[in-house]
Design a protein around this motif. Structure first.
Motif, mmCIF file in Angstrom:
data_model
loop_
_atom_site.group_PDB
_atom_site.id
_atom_site.type_symbol
_atom_site.label_atom_id
_atom_site.label_comp_id
_atom_site.label_asym_id
_atom_site.label_seq_id
_atom_site.Cartn_x
_atom_site.Cartn_y
_atom_site.Cartn_z
ATOM 1 N N LYS A 17 44.449 50.265 40.779
ATOM 2 C CA LYS A 17 43.091 50.779 41.041
ATOM 3 C C LYS A 17 42.473 49.490 40.306
ATOM 4 C CE LYS A 17 43.365 55.739 41.367
ATOM 5 N NZ LYS A 17 42.822 57.026 40.919
ATOM 6 N N THR A 18 41.142 49.158 41.137
ATOM 7 C CA THR A 18 40.297 48.132 40.487
ATOM 8 C C THR A 18 39.018 48.755 40.431
ATOM 9 O OG1 THR A 18 39.768 47.597 42.806
ATOM 10 C CG2 THR A 18 41.638 46.497 42.077
ATOM 11 N N ILE A 19 38.109 47.970 39.831
ATOM 12 C CA ILE A 19 36.812 48.205 39.332
ATOM 13 C C ILE A 19 36.068 48.975 40.613
ATOM 14 C CG2 ILE A 19 35.822 45.851 39.863
ATOM 15 C CD1 ILE A 19 34.985 48.719 37.395
ATOM 16 N N VAL A 20 36.482 48.220 41.863
ATOM 17 C CA VAL A 20 35.771 48.957 43.439
ATOM 18 C C VAL A 20 36.039 50.288 43.548
ATOM 19 C CG1 VAL A 20 35.338 48.461 45.729
ATOM 20 C CG2 VAL A 20 35.685 46.556 44.181
ATOM 21 N N ASP A 21 37.330 50.776 43.097
ATOM 22 C CA ASP A 21 37.963 52.164 43.280
ATOM 23 C C ASP A 21 36.907 52.914 42.305
ATOM 24 O OD1 ASP A 21 39.782 51.337 45.063
ATOM 25 O OD2 ASP A 21 41.071 50.997 43.914
ATOM 26 N N VAL A 22 36.694 52.301 41.008
ATOM 27 C CA VAL A 22 35.861 53.416 40.120
ATOM 28 C C VAL A 22 34.591 53.281 40.678
ATOM 29 C CG1 VAL A 22 35.309 53.572 37.848
ATOM 30 C CG2 VAL A 22 37.720 52.941 38.325
ATOM 31 N N ASP A 23 33.862 52.014 40.983
ATOM 32 C CA ASP A 23 32.479 51.973 41.273
ATOM 33 C C ASP A 23 32.333 51.069 42.348
ATOM 34 O OD1 ASP A 23 29.710 51.880 41.138
ATOM 35 O OD2 ASP A 23 29.705 50.844 39.064
ATOM 36 N N PRO A 24 32.265 52.025 43.741
ATOM 37 C CA PRO A 24 32.195 50.947 44.958
ATOM 38 C C PRO A 24 30.951 50.026 44.952
ATOM 39 C CG PRO A 24 32.730 53.281 45.231
ATOM 40 C CD PRO A 24 32.271 53.239 43.809
ATOM 41 N N ALA A 25 30.193 50.471 44.482
ATOM 42 C CA ALA A 25 28.851 49.636 44.327
ATOM 43 C C ALA A 25 28.763 48.645 43.142
ATOM 44 C CB ALA A 25 27.672 50.706 44.252
ATOM 45 N N PHE A 26 29.986 48.306 42.695
ATOM 46 C CA PHE A 26 29.848 47.189 41.671
ATOM 47 C C PHE A 26 29.399 46.045 41.988
ATOM 48 C CE2 PHE A 26 31.733 44.535 38.513
ATOM 49 C CZ PHE A 26 31.294 44.852 37.260
ATOM 50 N N TYR A 27 30.115 45.646 43.296
ATOM 51 C CA TYR A 27 29.963 44.195 43.668
ATOM 52 C C TYR A 27 28.684 44.296 44.816
ATOM 53 C CZ TYR A 27 33.978 42.690 41.114
ATOM 54 O OH TYR A 27 34.909 42.468 40.266
ATOM 55 N N SER A 28 27.948 45.145 45.021
ATOM 56 C CA SER A 28 26.939 45.431 46.145
ATOM 57 C C SER A 28 25.751 44.579 45.609
ATOM 58 C CB SER A 28 26.645 46.736 46.611
ATOM 59 O OG SER A 28 26.223 47.495 45.230
ATOM 60 N N LYS A 32 32.151 32.429 36.691
ATOM 61 C CA LYS A 32 33.618 32.665 37.221
ATOM 62 C C LYS A 32 34.596 32.919 36.280
ATOM 63 C CE LYS A 32 32.087 30.832 41.599
ATOM 64 N NZ LYS A 32 32.537 29.730 42.894
ATOM 65 N N SER A 33 34.500 33.057 35.351
ATOM 66 C CA SER A 33 35.324 33.245 34.011
ATOM 67 C C SER A 33 36.184 34.328 33.995
ATOM 68 C CB SER A 33 34.872 32.761 32.673
ATOM 69 O OG SER A 33 36.105 32.918 31.733
ATOM 70 N N ILE A 34 37.341 34.536 33.935
ATOM 71 C CA ILE A 34 38.039 35.674 33.981
ATOM 72 C C ILE A 34 37.970 36.502 32.563
ATOM 73 C CG2 ILE A 34 40.429 35.040 33.081
ATOM 74 C CD1 ILE A 34 41.388 37.024 35.177
ATOM 75 N N HIS A 35 37.827 35.665 31.598
ATOM 76 C CA HIS A 35 37.335 36.196 30.171
ATOM 77 C C HIS A 35 36.112 36.950 30.328
ATOM 78 C CE1 HIS A 35 40.975 34.506 28.345
ATOM 79 N NE2 HIS A 35 40.542 33.270 29.055
ATOM 80 N N GLU A 36 35.181 36.254 30.586
ATOM 81 C CA GLU A 36 33.580 37.012 30.848
ATOM 82 C C GLU A 36 33.664 38.119 31.571
ATOM 83 O OE1 GLU A 36 29.758 37.126 29.469
ATOM 84 O OE2 GLU A 36 31.442 35.518 29.037
ATOM 85 N N TYR A 37 34.548 38.225 32.676
ATOM 86 C CA TYR A 37 34.541 39.276 33.691
ATOM 87 C C TYR A 37 35.224 40.448 32.738
ATOM 88 C CZ TYR A 37 36.631 42.061 37.271
ATOM 89 O OH TYR A 37 37.058 43.116 38.082
ATOM 90 N N ASN A 57 32.777 41.859 30.058
ATOM 91 C CA ASN A 57 31.716 42.671 30.927
ATOM 92 C C ASN A 57 32.201 43.989 31.241
ATOM 93 O OD1 ASN A 57 29.764 40.502 30.771
ATOM 94 N ND2 ASN A 57 30.322 39.970 32.639
ATOM 95 N N ILE A 58 33.435 44.029 31.789
ATOM 96 C CA ILE A 58 33.991 45.285 32.205
ATOM 97 C C ILE A 58 34.020 46.390 30.911
ATOM 98 C CG2 ILE A 58 36.178 46.612 33.033
ATOM 99 C CD1 ILE A 58 36.343 44.123 35.037
ATOM 100 N N ASN A 61 29.887 51.373 26.845
ATOM 101 C CA ASN A 61 28.403 51.842 27.048
ATOM 102 C C ASN A 61 28.441 53.082 27.710
ATOM 103 O OD1 ASN A 61 27.153 49.730 25.642
ATOM 104 N ND2 ASN A 61 27.092 48.539 27.423
ATOM 105 N N ARG A 62 29.231 53.263 28.604
ATOM 106 C CA ARG A 62 29.232 54.512 29.360
ATOM 107 C C ARG A 62 29.785 55.554 28.654
ATOM 108 N NH1 ARG A 62 30.668 53.159 35.783
ATOM 109 N NH2 ARG A 62 28.825 51.983 36.099
#
Length: 417
Positions: free
Chosen positions: A33-44, A55-60, A63-64, A70-71
């Protein structure tokens, strides 16, 4: 070589590096599962929010991770808020029930006060009357205590005065002459009973009659002195007598000091004599110890000489042979040794006998003596030769007797048969 190069190229193509990290080859995996499966509106696209330029994967990943934390924190805070609201509701219900009970108790207490108001008024009036009566009794008690304290103080004053007078009486009786004391049977240091005895019971009545009776039973004082002048005369005489005693003590003090000095001198002399005696005792002890050591040393030397030399001199074979020779010569020349003379006595006796024989021989002719001596030696030689021949004959006879004895014995063969 070409094959090796091809393999290296394949490896380089399969391995991809992102930000210096070597990633494994990408293979299709099912069930991820990816972040889109958890939150479909993440990349909207959202109006007003700029697109992420990095575009760094470490920053990505960071952030996740921050979003997830936080949640999670938001969820914890929401749970805590709900718990606090529940506790507030429960406390509100408890407060409301307690307030209802308080109102009920207040109403019931007001009813109780309204019902028992008359009774409380009567009780308060009665308590006021009792308080007044208690105040009157307290006042009477204070007056009685004052009277009792005054009586006790008077009795104690009388008792102390009596003790002082008795002590003065004893002093005057001690100062009076002894003959007067014996004639009037005066007893010194008499202890009279106390007139007043304080008790712990404050409500007990003081027996004044008993105190008066004790005072009346006291014997009348007998005094030698009738006026103070007589006492002054006695003290004057005592002063003179004390002065005389002081003079005598000063006179005797010199004698005492001289006596003490002589005692000190005698002590020093005794100490010196004791020291001298101790030194002599020590010298005697040292001498005794030296003699004991010398005795032990001499005893050791004596036993060593006894074991080494005297034993050989007294009990050796040579000494015994000499003793036998001397005893044999003594018995042959002089007499049998019935008195058990020692070897020295027998040797001296033989020596004296030899000297006597020499004296007797000196009176004879020397030629005849030499001839007799020659004959004696020849006779001795013949006797010696005969003794040797007899010894050989005796040996031969012993051999013959043994052979004769063996000849008469049975043979061994016959004995076995």
């Amino acid at each position: 070589m070409d094959k090796v190069k091809k393999k290296k190229k394949i490896k380089r193509e399969t391995r991809k590096t992102i930000a210096g990290i070597k990633l494994p080859p990408i293979e299709p995996v099912e069930g991820i599962k990816t972040i889109v499966d958890v939150d479909p509106a993440f990349y909207s696209l959202v109006e007003g929010r700029p697109l992420r330029q990095n575009k760094s994967i470490h920053e990505y990943k960071r952030n996740i991770k921050n979003v997830a934390l936080n949640r999670t924190l938001h969820g914890f805070l929401v749970d805590e808020i709900l718990r606090i609201e529940g506790e507030i509701e429960s406390e509100r219900t408890i407060y409301e029930t307690a307030f209802k009970h308080f109102e009920e108790y207040q109403n019931s207490f007001d009813k109780f006060l309204a019902d028992d108001n008359n009774k409380t008024i009567a009780i308060m009036q009665k308590s006021d009357a009792l308080a007044k009566e208690l105040a009157n009794q307290t006042e009477n008690h204070k007056k009685a205590n004052y009277e009792l304290a005054s009586i006790k103080s008077k009795l104690q004053y009388i008792d102390e005065t009596l003790m002082i007078l008795v002590s003065f009486q004893n002093f005057l009786n001690k100062a009076s002459p002894l003959l007067w004391q014996d004639s009037h049977n005066i007893k010194l240091d008499i202890k009279y009973p106390e007139v007043f005895v304080a008790e712990s019971d404050i409500f007990k009545k003081i027996d004044e009659e008993a105190a008066a009776k004790k005072l009346g039973e006291l014997p009348e004082p007998q005094l030698y002195f009738e006026t103070p002048e007589q006492l002054l005369e006695i003290f004057d005489l005592l002063e003179k007598q004390n002065l005389n005693y002081l003079l005598l003590t000063t006179e005797f003090s010199s004698e005492k000091n001289r006596f003490l000095r002589t005692v000190d001198v005698l002590k020093r002399m005794l100490r010196q004599e004791l020291d001298f005696i101790k030194e002599k005792i020590k010298d005697v002890q040292d001498t005794i110890k030296w003699n004991d050591d010398r005795e032990a040393e001499l005893k050791e030397v004596f036993f060593r000489i006894l074991e080494a030399n005297i034993k050989d001199v007294v009990s050796s074979d040579t000494a015994l042979q000499i003793f036998n020779y001397v005893e044999f010569a003594y018995e042959q020349l002089i007499a049998p040794n019935e008195t058990k003379f020692s070897s020295l006595d027998m040797a001296l006796a033989i020596e004296r006998e030899y000297e006597n024989l020499l004296i007797d021989i000196s009176a004879y002719d020397l030629v005849m003596i030499k001839q007799i001596e020659k004959e004696t030696y020849e006779h001795g030689y013949l006797e010696l030769k005969q003794a040797k021949e007899a010894a050989t004959l005796l040996k031969d006879i012993d051999k013959l007797s043994k052979r004769l004895k063996t000849s008469y014995e049975p043979t061994r063969r016959k004995t076995h048969e």
